[in-house]
Scaffold this active site. Structure first.
Site, PDB file in Angstrom:
ATOM      1  CE  LYS A   1      15.815   8.661  -3.130  1.00  0.00           C
ATOM      2  NZ  LYS A   1      15.746   8.735  -1.675  1.00  0.00           N
TER       3      LYS A   1
ATOM      4  CD1 TRP B   1       4.513  -4.149   3.530  1.00  0.00           C
ATOM      5  CD2 TRP B   1       4.863  -4.763   1.418  1.00  0.00           C
ATOM      6  NE1 TRP B   1       3.374  -4.756   3.081  1.00  0.00           N
ATOM      7  CE2 TRP B   1       3.551  -5.143   1.777  1.00  0.00           C
ATOM      8  CE3 TRP B   1       5.314  -5.036   0.115  1.00  0.00           C
ATOM      9  CZ2 TRP B   1       2.694  -5.778   0.887  1.00  0.00           C
ATOM     10  CZ3 TRP B   1       4.456  -5.662  -0.766  1.00  0.00           C
ATOM     11  CH2 TRP B   1       3.156  -6.029  -0.382  1.00  0.00           C
TER      12      TRP B   1
ATOM     13  CD1 TRP C   1       8.212   1.109   9.154  1.00  0.00           C
ATOM     14  CD2 TRP C   1       7.491   0.115   7.297  1.00  0.00           C
ATOM     15  NE1 TRP C   1       8.762   1.764   8.091  1.00  0.00           N
ATOM     16  CE2 TRP C   1       8.342   1.184   6.942  1.00  0.00           C
ATOM     17  CE3 TRP C   1       6.910  -0.650   6.295  1.00  0.00           C
ATOM     18  CZ2 TRP C   1       8.615   1.491   5.615  1.00  0.00           C
ATOM     19  CZ3 TRP C   1       7.198  -0.336   4.966  1.00  0.00           C
ATOM     20  CH2 TRP C   1       8.038   0.725   4.646  1.00  0.00           C
TER      21      TRP C   1
ATOM     22  CE  LYS D   1       6.958  15.243  -2.438  1.00  0.00           C
ATOM     23  NZ  LYS D   1       6.220  15.185  -1.186  1.00  0.00           N
TER      24      LYS D   1
ATOM     25  CG  ASP E   1       0.935   2.617   4.848  1.00  0.00           C
ATOM     26  OD1 ASP E   1       0.305   2.285   5.858  1.00  0.00           O
ATOM     27  OD2 ASP E   1       2.170   2.691   4.811  1.00  0.00           O
TER      28      ASP E   1
ATOM     29  CD  GLN F   1       8.987  -0.389   1.021  1.00  0.00           C
ATOM     30  OE1 GLN F   1       8.697  -0.881   2.099  1.00  0.00           O
ATOM     31  NE2 GLN F   1       8.850   0.904   0.778  1.00  0.00           N
TER      32      GLN F   1
ATOM     33  N   PRO G   1       0.807  -1.219   0.000  1.00  0.00           N
ATOM     34  CG  PRO G   1       0.133  -0.903   2.212  1.00  0.00           C
ATOM     35  CD  PRO G   1       0.897  -1.844   1.314  1.00  0.00           C
TER      36      PRO G   1
END
Length: 1052
Positions: free
Chosen positions: A600, A567, A527, A603, A79, A563, A39
């Site tokens: 990378k 996750w 998490w 923002k 999430d 992750q 999610p």
RNA sequence: GGGCGUAUAGCUCAGCUGGUUAGAGCGCGAUCCUGAUAAGAUCGAGGUCUCUGGUUCGAGUCCAGAUACGCCCA
């Protein structure tokens, strides 16, 4: 051709026919394929990397559905909890920390959080649909749902019953002014270089106990270095490196223990070494404490295990003394726990020195201000060896610039270390793509497993279902809403399972019968929410018990590499804790997309590529195709819009052109697939052989969770289909009446295109659908309604003629060399030549393909050269692969001997090798027997020909031109120019014309011989010589003899 | 500081257990082909395969170390 427009049309058609819903419901339920959607949070905009992630999920789900399986779990998931959400809201409301939130009200704050997570939900849904990631967006799982939370409560209760839930200290980065812990992310924002801090060297006087070294180190002191004197009252031990060498050294009449490597830096050159030890030997030595140790909140504490030396790898010898002062409460908690040191305290959460140190005169001081006082105190006690200042990097609060404290707080843990072996064993059952994650990053992480700190002192999250007695500390973990209602004695049906509502239920403690059970304030690490999604998304075990039997373990998941400890780990941990099995069987771990410069995307750098920009310009399929084809998705890859444009032209347009070629002629001929397949030519059998090989390989690749290799195979095939099959066969589609040969060409190309549409369906769902609808559904209403409900093609292995494929490859090489030879000789391809001489690698023959070769190269005849015909000479090189092992060091000499063979020797060797016989050479006095396969034989150029050679092939052209050949060349020039003129005049391909050739050049002989040919090639009814009439389109062409004017007119 | 990964043409990437002249596409230049093509073919320019050492008859490939970048952890 606009792919975005095509995609809009296809999307509208899907919508109108409910295709997504039908597809999601499609498949054989007895063959489930379970997918977990990791999610995302919808409180930020989706980026291009989300397109990558979502495409990678989608391709495997689609593929498995096309194998006939029923996909379970293709639903959205969001999430919604966690600190990032809270921070976002704090920012919006202009808050400076937890006190502001408390003032504002938790009810209102959480309401704002609940609202904020949907800020970009529409954009997420739109993008998900636009790129055709087909999941059920109408029935997503949402982590803040009461039902979802209730499943988490059930899990907590299970863990508690198995004694896997416990309370202990955890070191957090704490801001004493804001009164809150900071997340790693926040801490990372607040590091300041060149922070001025004290730098002190402290004597810890050895105390004899029962240690083997007691006598030797009597009266010596351990020297330790620190920049945080305020932590010294909380000292609980000293650490040495077990493998390093330590010395007992004398300096100014005092004895010290320091690392050998640092003795000069610490004590100076004058120190003399008395004895030396290995770190591990010092383990267990005791020393006199500097202060009386104080427990949490000033509580008394068992100090029997304190004030001793431990040995651990973490101790570095780069600076300090090689002996590290351990204050578990202020940063060394793991080490303290590992070696059983007590957790002592010196300052409180406000950063003030504890009142227990009142008598020493620095109680109540802010820890930074206490530093000099503590240092002076130590000096007075004779414990200070030396002191100074140091400039280093130290973390400050990113909001208020207050120096941060490492602070051990009471925290709730899940005892994952108790199941470490199961975690490791279960990891071995997972298929990791790429493989190295399994033993590398993920495997290492599991090997170094530490207990999962599960609690957060925050507001917007799953509340821990733990109630504690305010009197006797009795703990009760509640496993469901019903249980809560029972204890509380009130109806919980409408209770919001978030703070502060969930904090309201209280009840009398029945352990002590004096206190009240009150929920602890903590919420769960978010998490935990996502790691528990296999269970909570189905509200198991309260609902869906049967479904969960199947749906509880995923066949496939995919997320990016970051992750691993997110996750991927939390799923694995929850599944192992509860069911002792991995949560997923296959996982693709994506690399990150970088910007055009390799940085990378973030923002803050402003180098984020908007997915919309690219998708709107080139289409979703082009972007998807790029993601699959541009490289292995598990490697980090650079991304820019130009690269998508390239992959569009390279692949999708080539495919589209091939497809439009087919439809153009199929329409002209009124061809339908419902007829016999005709007489297959060699090139048809080649195309079908390649096609079936492709099907076999692509199916196999995707089965192995490889999406890049099959994309490359498809690119290669489409390229060959377009630039060899279609180009070679244009003539078969064009002009003549329908016959067995034409039929064969049509059905071959049709079969290829239909199969490609199905192979492509998981990759580029729009284009695949478009091809499928036009090629299949328009003829056959009984076929699956959408390509996405069709079955994935299966290879007909009997059609994979490897011999034919190999020969065609050879032919293509010969053609390529022939073109090069023409180029070298300055011979245009339109000028026919009389003969080409070809020398093939030993043992090869292409007799049945010689017509292809002569036609493609426009040469009248092909002559295959053999060893005996004397036209070429040969040279030899060692075949290193076979000769290397046999002759080892002789190889370089052998190479020279072979290169230096006389022409007689070479001719002799060539005869032998040609028949597969061996021959002998002398190398450094030894006679070596070389089998035919031990050497590579190459033909050398014959004199007087235009030649090109390579890869064991030699192609030589006879360039002498006869009048006859020249006339034919002119005829072909005329055809070419007339056809160009047709194009320029905008004629349809089926229009018939009259043509006039100018009289500037004498073409009588050419016209006499080739009029019929020219007329047939240009759909010309009347070909005359003279001046063009007024109504004709005119043009001019160049011949060697001069300019020639042309006129054409369409016959109405 | 530690773990894992990545590094090959101007750009994006292939390169299987070590093997012969290191490839593809894009871009650039030239020439050609073409009644499907927004395409294609041929030739050319463009590479100390990040660096240093080692193993080997032979290293882009294996080993050791270094550098840069990415991710995760401290």
């Amino acid at each position: 051709m606009s792919f975005p427009t095509l995609e809009d049309e296809i999307a509208a058609w899907w919508e109108a026919h409910g295709i997504v819903k039908k597809t999601l419901a499609h498949g054989d339920a007895s063959r489930p394929f379970v997918f977990f959607e990791g999610p995302p949070t919808a409180n930020g905009r989706p980026g291009i990397h989300h397109v990558e992630a979502r495409s990678s999920k989608d391709i495997m789900v689609r593929f498995n559905r096309m194998l006939g399986k029923k996909v379970i779990g293709a639903r959205g998931g969001w999430d919604t909890h966690g600190l990032p959400v809270e921070l976002e809201v704090e920012k919006k409301l202009g808050f400076a920390g937890k006190p502001d939130i408390e003032k504002y009200g938790i009810t209102e704050f959480n309401a704002a959080c609940r609202q904020s997570v949907w800020d970009y939900i529409q954009e997420w849904e739109k993008l998900t649909q636009r790129i055709a990631f087909w999941i059920d967006l109408e029935d997503p799982y949402i982590t803040y749902d009461n039902k979802y939370i209730e499943s988490l409560w059930w899990i907590f209760k299970q863990l508690n019953e198995r004694e896997l839930l416990y309370r202990d200290y955890k070191v957090t980065m704490h801001c004493p002014r804001c009164g809150t812990s900071l997340s790693d992310h926040e801490v990372a924002q607040g590091y300041q270089d060149n922070t001025d801090d004290p730098s002190v060297w402290i004597r810890f006087k050895h105390t004899p106990t029962n240690h083997a070294l007691d006598a030797q180190v009597a009266d010596a002191a351990f020297l330790a270095w620190t920049t945080t004197p305020w932590t010294l009252p909380a000292n609980a031990g000293l650490a040495v490196n077990p493998e390093a060498t330590y010395v007992l050294a004398e300096h100014d009449g005092q004895r010290y223990i320091v690392a050998e490597a640092l003795v000069g830096a610490v004590l100076g050159e004058t120190a003399t070494t008395v004895a030396s030890f290995t770190g591990v030997d010092l383990q267990g030595l005791r020393y006199t404490p500097l202060f009386a140790g104080v427990g949490d909140n000033g509580a008394a504490i068992d100090l029997s295990s304190a004030y001793r030396v431990v040995a651990d790898e973490f101790v570095s010898l780069e600076d300090g003394t090689g002996i590290v002062h351990i204050a578990p409460a202020y940063g060394d908690l793991e080490i303290g726990r590992k070696y059983g040191l007590p957790t002592l305290f010196s300052v409180d959460l406000a950063g003030k020195v504890l009142s227990s140190f009142e008598s020493l005169g620095f109680a109540g001081l802010f820890f930074k201000e206490a530093d000099p006082k503590i240092t002076r105190h130590l000096k007075e006690q004779g414990a200070l060896f030396k002191s100074g200042r140091v400039l280093h990097t130290y973390p400050f609060c990113w909001r208020c610039k207050t120096p941060l404290l490492f602070y051990a707080k009471q925290s709730w843990y899940i005892r994952t270390t108790a199941l470490k072996q199961q975690l490791i064993d279960n990891n071995k059952k997972i298929n990791w793509v790429p493989e190295h994650i399994q033993t590398g990053r993920f495997g290492n992480w599991l090997e170094n497993n530490i207990d999962w700190a599960i609690s957060r002192e925050r507001y917007w999250g799953t509340p821990l279902p733990v109630w504690a007695c305010d009197n006797c500390q009795h703990i009760d973990v509640v496993g469901s809403l019903a249980e809560l209602g029972e204890r509380w004695g009130q109806d919980t049906a409408n209770l919001d399972l978030h703070r502060p509502f969930v904090d309201a239920p209280t009840w009398a403690c029945h352990a002590c019968e004096a206190g009240t059970m009150q929920r602890i304030p903590d919420v769960a690490d978010c998490w935990f929410d996502s790691g528990a999604m296999p269970i909570a998304q189905w509200h198991y075990p309260f609902e869906n018990q049967e479904l969960f039997e199947v749906a509880g373990q995923a066949d496939y998941i995919s997320e990016a590499i970051d992750q691993t400890r997110g996750w991927f780990y939390t799923l694995h941990a929850v599944s192992t804790l509860l069911f002792d099995r991995p949560a997923y069987k296959n996982v693709i771990c994506l690399g990150h997309l970088l910007d055009g410069k390799g940085d990378k995307m973030s923002k803050s750098k402003g180098n984020i590529v908007s997915p919309w920009e690219v998708v709107e310009k080139y289409g979703a399929d082009a972007v998807r195709w790029y993601m699959f084809a541009a490289g292995q998705p598990y490697n980090p890859r650079r991304f820019s819009a130009d690269l998508v444009s390239e992959s569009l032209r390279q692949f999708l347009l080539t495919l589209w052109n091939t497809y439009s070629f087919f439809t153009t002629y199929a329409n002209v001929d009124g061809w339908t697939p419902a007829v016999a397949q005709g007489d297959l030519a060699a090139i048809d059998r080649w195309a079908l052989a390649r096609l079936n090989g492709l099907v076999r390989d692509v199916r196999n690749d995707l089965t192995n969770y490889d999406m890049n290799t099959p994309a490359k195979r498809l690119e290669q095939f489409v390229d060959e289909l377009s630039n060899w099959y279609v180009r070679r066969n244009r003539r078969r589609f064009w002009g003549s009446e329908m016959n067995g040969d034409k039929q064969a060409a049509y059905s071959t190309l049709y079969t290829c295109l239909v199969t490609i549409s199905k192979l492509l369906a998981p990759f580029t769902p729009f284009v695949a659908e478009s091809l499928y609808q036009n090629l299949v559904r328009s003829y056959d209403q009984n076929a699956a309604e959408s390509v996405h409900m069709a079955l994935f093609p299966e290879a007909d292995l009997a059609l994979i003629d490897d011999e034919l494929i190999r020969k065609t490859d050879l032919l293509l090489k010969a053609v390529s060399l022939g073109r090069a030879a023409r180029k070298n000789a300055g011979m245009r391809v339109r000028q026919p030549l009389s003969e080409v001489l070809v020398r093939l690698p030993r043992g090869e023959q292409l007799d049945e393909l010689s017509a292809e070769l002569s036609d493609e190269l426009n040469i009248k005849s092909v002559r295959w050269l053999g060893v005996g015909d004397g036209l070429v000479s040969y040279r030899f090189k060692p075949n290193l692969r076979s000769v290397g092992k046999k002759f080892g060091k002789l190889v370089p000499a052998l190479r020279e001997v072979l290169a230096g063979l006389s022409s007689e020797q070479a001719a002799d060797a060539a005869h032998k090798v040609e028949t597969g016989a061996s021959f002998e050479v002398e190398v450094e006095g030894q006679t070596l027997t070389l089998a035919a396969d031990d050497v590579l034989m190459e033909a050398s150029s014959p004199e007087g020909y235009a030649v090109a050679e390579g890869e064991g092939l030699l192609v030589a052209l006879v360039t002498t031109l006869t009048d006859e050949l020249l006339r034919e060349g002119i005829a072909r020039e005329i055809v070419r120019n007339l056809n160009d003129a047709r194009k320029a005049a905008d004629l349809a391909i089926t229009d018939k014309i009259n043509a006039t050739l100018g009289s500037e050049v004498d073409l009588a002989a050419v016209v006499a011989e080739y009029a019929d040919y020219i007329k047939a090639e240009t759909l010309c009814e009347n070909l005359s010589v003279g001046d063009a009439s007024a109504n004709q389109h005119t043009s001019t062409m160049e011949l060697e003899q001069g300019k020639l004017s042309l006129g054409i007119s369409k016959i109405a």
